[in-house]
Design a protein around this motif. Structure first.
Motif, mmCIF file in Angstrom:
data_model
loop_
_atom_site.group_PDB
_atom_site.id
_atom_site.type_symbol
_atom_site.label_atom_id
_atom_site.label_comp_id
_atom_site.label_asym_id
_atom_site.label_seq_id
_atom_site.Cartn_x
_atom_site.Cartn_y
_atom_site.Cartn_z
ATOM 1 N N PRO A 1 0.811 -1.219 0.000
ATOM 2 C CA PRO A 1 0.000 0.000 0.000
ATOM 3 C C PRO A 1 0.850 1.277 0.000
ATOM 4 C CG PRO A 1 -0.878 -1.578 1.566
ATOM 5 C CD PRO A 1 0.443 -2.125 1.109
ATOM 6 N N ALA A 2 1.940 1.261 0.741
ATOM 7 C CA ALA A 2 2.814 2.428 0.786
ATOM 8 C C ALA A 2 3.484 2.677 -0.561
ATOM 9 C CB ALA A 2 3.877 2.238 1.867
ATOM 10 N N ARG A 3 3.526 1.674 -1.401
ATOM 11 C CA ARG A 3 4.156 1.800 -2.722
ATOM 12 C C ARG A 3 3.116 1.942 -3.835
ATOM 13 N NH1 ARG A 3 7.134 -3.541 -1.475
ATOM 14 N NH2 ARG A 3 7.778 -3.621 -3.669
ATOM 15 N N GLY A 4 1.884 2.262 -3.458
ATOM 16 C CA GLY A 4 0.888 2.649 -4.453
ATOM 17 C C GLY A 4 -0.176 1.645 -4.796
ATOM 18 N N LEU A 5 -0.209 0.472 -4.143
ATOM 19 C CA LEU A 5 -1.236 -0.505 -4.472
ATOM 20 C C LEU A 5 -2.568 -0.123 -3.841
ATOM 21 C CD1 LEU A 5 -0.943 -4.319 -4.680
ATOM 22 C CD2 LEU A 5 -2.797 -3.355 -3.340
ATOM 23 N N VAL A 6 -3.617 -0.083 -4.654
ATOM 24 C CA VAL A 6 -4.981 0.120 -4.173
ATOM 25 C C VAL A 6 -5.707 -1.222 -4.294
ATOM 26 C CG1 VAL A 6 -7.171 1.335 -4.515
ATOM 27 C CG2 VAL A 6 -5.001 2.525 -4.904
ATOM 28 N N PRO A 7 -6.175 -1.798 -3.182
ATOM 29 C CA PRO A 7 -6.759 -3.144 -3.241
ATOM 30 C C PRO A 7 -8.079 -3.163 -4.002
ATOM 31 C CG PRO A 7 -7.162 -2.176 -1.090
ATOM 32 C CD PRO A 7 -6.235 -1.229 -1.819
ATOM 33 N N ALA A 8 -8.281 -4.262 -4.709
ATOM 34 C CA ALA A 8 -9.492 -4.411 -5.515
ATOM 35 C C ALA A 8 -9.874 -5.878 -5.542
ATOM 36 C CB ALA A 8 -9.258 -3.891 -6.928
ATOM 37 N N GLU A 9 -11.012 -6.136 -6.145
ATOM 38 C CA GLU A 9 -11.482 -7.507 -6.345
ATOM 39 C C GLU A 9 -12.244 -7.567 -7.646
ATOM 40 O OE1 GLU A 9 -14.227 -8.627 -3.312
ATOM 41 O OE2 GLU A 9 -15.595 -6.954 -3.693
#
Length: 338
Positions: free
Chosen positions: A212-220
């Protein structure tokens, strides 16, 4: 070798339950699934599934959430392809899958019964732990059932395989399906991915690894392409599929430049800022900025975006570059049939 056509598609995402119009979707919201365990997490979450396309309640008891998304997507893809009963029964099915995303209540009971002297005990797990949960929990826990549940419910009986994926495995699934149709081994095949980064255990692992700190936005979500050797009613062509490990991409950093031709619309599906920088094509549509990263499902949703771009006339050819947290690179080329 035969031309491979796309006869239908399906996308289950925060946009809803259609692949048409998917290229225009944007926006994130607070995750409902992570609220209790992690507080407010901005995510790309699938809305409630309408009853007319959902699996029945009895089947849902055996399913992890990604398996349910996959089963819905498979049902939609087969309807979109309008295949005959024989084509459906003979269709191959290859799917990129992630972790099981199983029921937290069952998992908690099983783990609680497996603790001895304040630590996890494999011996207790093999006895009291397994006895603490419903035996049918195994059908949620095994991640290959992300594919199996949908195949059973929708009657696909051809060659099949579940590819564990954090990005590249899903492209391998498409490559396998593409080869089967292209070589004449199968007349019809389905390929895609289904996954969720919004399961509390999955998100905890991603958070601990610093994504998350490196730009990942969680999705499904889930995405599928229905492939055929028949041009009648085809939506587009699937011209080429390739995938490269993190090491191979590192050795040949120009893979993206070599594949991004001037007359081809570029679609990117990077997991975050690092992958986005490596893909480095500014004249492109970045799917992750609209849909986040759905792990095994992310490349498949990007393919649906490319298909939407071709069908709406925004381009005649498109190439999708996907790069998941496994560090690999996937490349899929699409063309217009008109």
């Amino acid at each position: 070798m035969r031309q491979v056509y796309i006869s239908g598609a399906a996308a289950v995402s925060a946009f809803g339950f259609a692949w048409r119009g998917l290229a225009g979707h944007a926006g994130f919201g607070a995750s409902r699934q992570l609220a209790a365990s992690h507080g407010e997490v901005m995510a790309s979450e699938v809305p409630p599934i309408p009853a007319d396309i959902d699996v029945d309640a009895r089947a849902r008891k055996l399913m992890a959430h990604p398996a349910r998304l996959a089963a819905v997507a498979l049902r939609l893809a087969l309807a979109d392809a309008r295949w005959t009963a024989a084509q459906r029964e003979q269709a191959a099915l290859y799917l990129g899958v992630g972790a099981s995303g199983c029921s937290m209540s069952e998992l908690t009971r099983m783990l609680a019964a497996s603790i001895a002297e304040h630590a996890f005990s494999l011996e207790r797990f093999g006895g009291a732990g397994l006895a603490a949960c419903n035996p049918l929990f195994a059908f949620q826990l095994m991640n290959n059932f992300t594919l199996c549940h949908g195949a059973i419910l929708n009657g696909t009986g051809g060659p099949n395989g579940a590819f564990y994926s954090r990005g590249t495995g899903t492209v391998a699934a498409l490559a396998e399906a593409h080869w089967l149709v292209q070589s004449g081994e199968c007349g019809t095949a389905l390929a895609g991915g289904a996954d969720s980064a919004l399961h509390p255990v999955t998100w905890t692992q991603l958070d601990a690894a610093g994504y998350p700190a490196r730009g990942l936005v969680p999705a499904e979500g889930a995405g599928l392409l229905a492939l055929s050797a028949c041009a009648d009613g085809a939506l587009a062509t699937l011209d080429a599929v390739s995938f490269h490990s993190a090491r191979a991409w590192e050795r040949n950093a120009d893979l993206v430049l070599n594949e991004a031709r001037d007359d081809t619309f570029v679609v990117l599906a990077p997991w975050g800022s690092e992958a986005r920088t490596r893909l480095g094509n500014r004249a492109a549509l970045d799917v992750s900025r609209a849909l986040g990263d759905a792990l095994a499902a992310a490349p498949a949703l990007a393919w649906c975006v490319a298909l939407d771009l071709i069908r709406t006339g925004r381009c005649r050819r498109a190439v999708v570059f996907s790069s998941g947290i496994d560090g690999g690179l996937g490349i899929a080329r699409f063309g217009s049939v008109a």
